[in-house]
Design an enzyme around this catalytic site. Structure first.
Site, PDB file in Angstrom:
ATOM      1  N   TYR A  56       0.812  -1.219   0.000  1.00  0.00           N
ATOM      2  CA  TYR A  56       0.000   0.000   0.000  1.00  0.00           C
ATOM      3  C   TYR A  56       0.846   1.271   0.000  1.00  0.00           C
ATOM      4  CZ  TYR A  56       1.252  -0.322   4.899  1.00  0.00           C
ATOM      5  OH  TYR A  56       1.973  -0.421   6.063  1.00  0.00           O
ATOM      6  N   GLY A  57       2.159   1.129   0.141  1.00  0.00           N
ATOM      7  CA  GLY A  57       3.083   2.267   0.163  1.00  0.00           C
ATOM      8  C   GLY A  57       4.263   1.979  -0.748  1.00  0.00           C
ATOM      9  N   GLU A  87      10.622  -3.929   7.059  1.00  0.00           N
ATOM     10  CA  GLU A  87       9.432  -3.353   7.692  1.00  0.00           C
ATOM     11  C   GLU A  87       9.443  -3.387   9.213  1.00  0.00           C
ATOM     12  OE1 GLU A  87       7.326  -1.721   5.824  1.00  0.00           O
ATOM     13  OE2 GLU A  87       8.242  -2.405   3.967  1.00  0.00           O
TER      14      GLU A  87
END
Length: 191
Positions: free
Chosen positions: A25-26, A100
Site C-alpha cells: 500500500y506504500g 518493515e
C-alpha cells in the site's frame, strides 16, 4: 494465524505452505525488493492508508523525523497484491522482516484478506501501524505532517521523494486517496 501480530523475530513469520502474497500500500507498490510471480490490484476492508509512522532512519533522522505510510483501522485500502516467487518465500519473509520491522520499526505484521479485481480473495501478509509504538505519529495536523515530509531526509533519500513516488504510483493505478491528495496540497503550499 500464520503471522503473529506482536512478532519479535523473523522466525515469527513462518513460511506458509501455499502461496505467499503480500499486500502493498506504500513503497512496496513501487519498490517491492523481492522476487515475485504476479502483481495484481487488490483491496483490503477495515484498513486505511495514512502517513502515520515516524521515520528516523529511512526517510528522516532522530533530530528531524520524516513520516512514512502505515495502515490504520477503518475504511478500506486499495493497493497491490504481490505474489512472492515460490522458490524464495523464506528469503522474502526475511527481507520483509528486515525492511518493515527491524529497520523501519513501528509496524505489526498482520494477515489480511485481500480482494483481487477478478473477484478472488486471498490471504496476504501486510504491515499495519503499531498504535502502541513510539514511532506512531497519527493525528498530526496536516500542516505539521506536510512540513515533516517536505523537509526530512534519511538514509534512503528525502521524505518528499517517498511521498511523491507513492502518490505517483497511486495515480498510475487509478487509485484515488483523498487523504494523500490533501497532504500533497499542503506540501506544495510550503514551497
Amino acid at each position: 494465524m500464520l503471522w503473529s501480530e506482536h512478532a519479535s523475530a523473523p522466525d515469527a513469520l513462518p513460511v506458509p505452505e501455499g502461496d505467499l502474497w503480500v499486500f502493498a500500500y506504500g513503497s512496496l507498490m513501487w519498490d517491492p525488493g523481492f522476487p515475485h510471480e504476479a502483481i495484481l490490484p487488490a483491496e483490503v476492508e477495515g484498513l486505511t492508508r495514512a502517513f502515520c509512522v515516524r521515520s528516523e532512519g529511512h526517510r528522516g533522522t532522530v533530530a528531524a523525523p520524516g513520516l512514512v505510510v502505515g495502515l490504520l483501522p477503518g475504511g478500506r485500502c486499495r493497493g497491490l497484491a504481490i505474489k512472492a516467487d515460490g522458490r524464495h518465500k523464506a528469503a522474502t519473509l526475511d527481507y520483509l522482516w528486515r525492511r518493515e520491522m527491524a529497520l523501519a520499526d513501528g509496524y505489526v505484521p498482520r494477515r489480511v484478506i485481500a480482494r483481487l479485481d477478478d473477484g478472488r480473495s486471498i490471504e496476504a501478509l501486510t504491515f499495519v501501524a503499531d498504535l502502541e509504538h513510539a514511532a506512531y505519529a497519527g493525528g498530526l495536523p496536516v500542516e505539521e505532517a506536510a512540513r515533516r515530509i517536505a523537509t526530512a531526509t534519511g538514509q534512503r533519500g528525502t521524505n518528499r521523494d517517498y511521498f511523491e513516488r507513492t502518490l505517483a504510483q497511486l495515480v498510475r493505478l487509478g487509485i484515488e486517496d483523498l487523504g494523500l491528495a490533501r497532504l500533497g496540497q499542503a506540501i506544495v503550499a510550503l514551497a
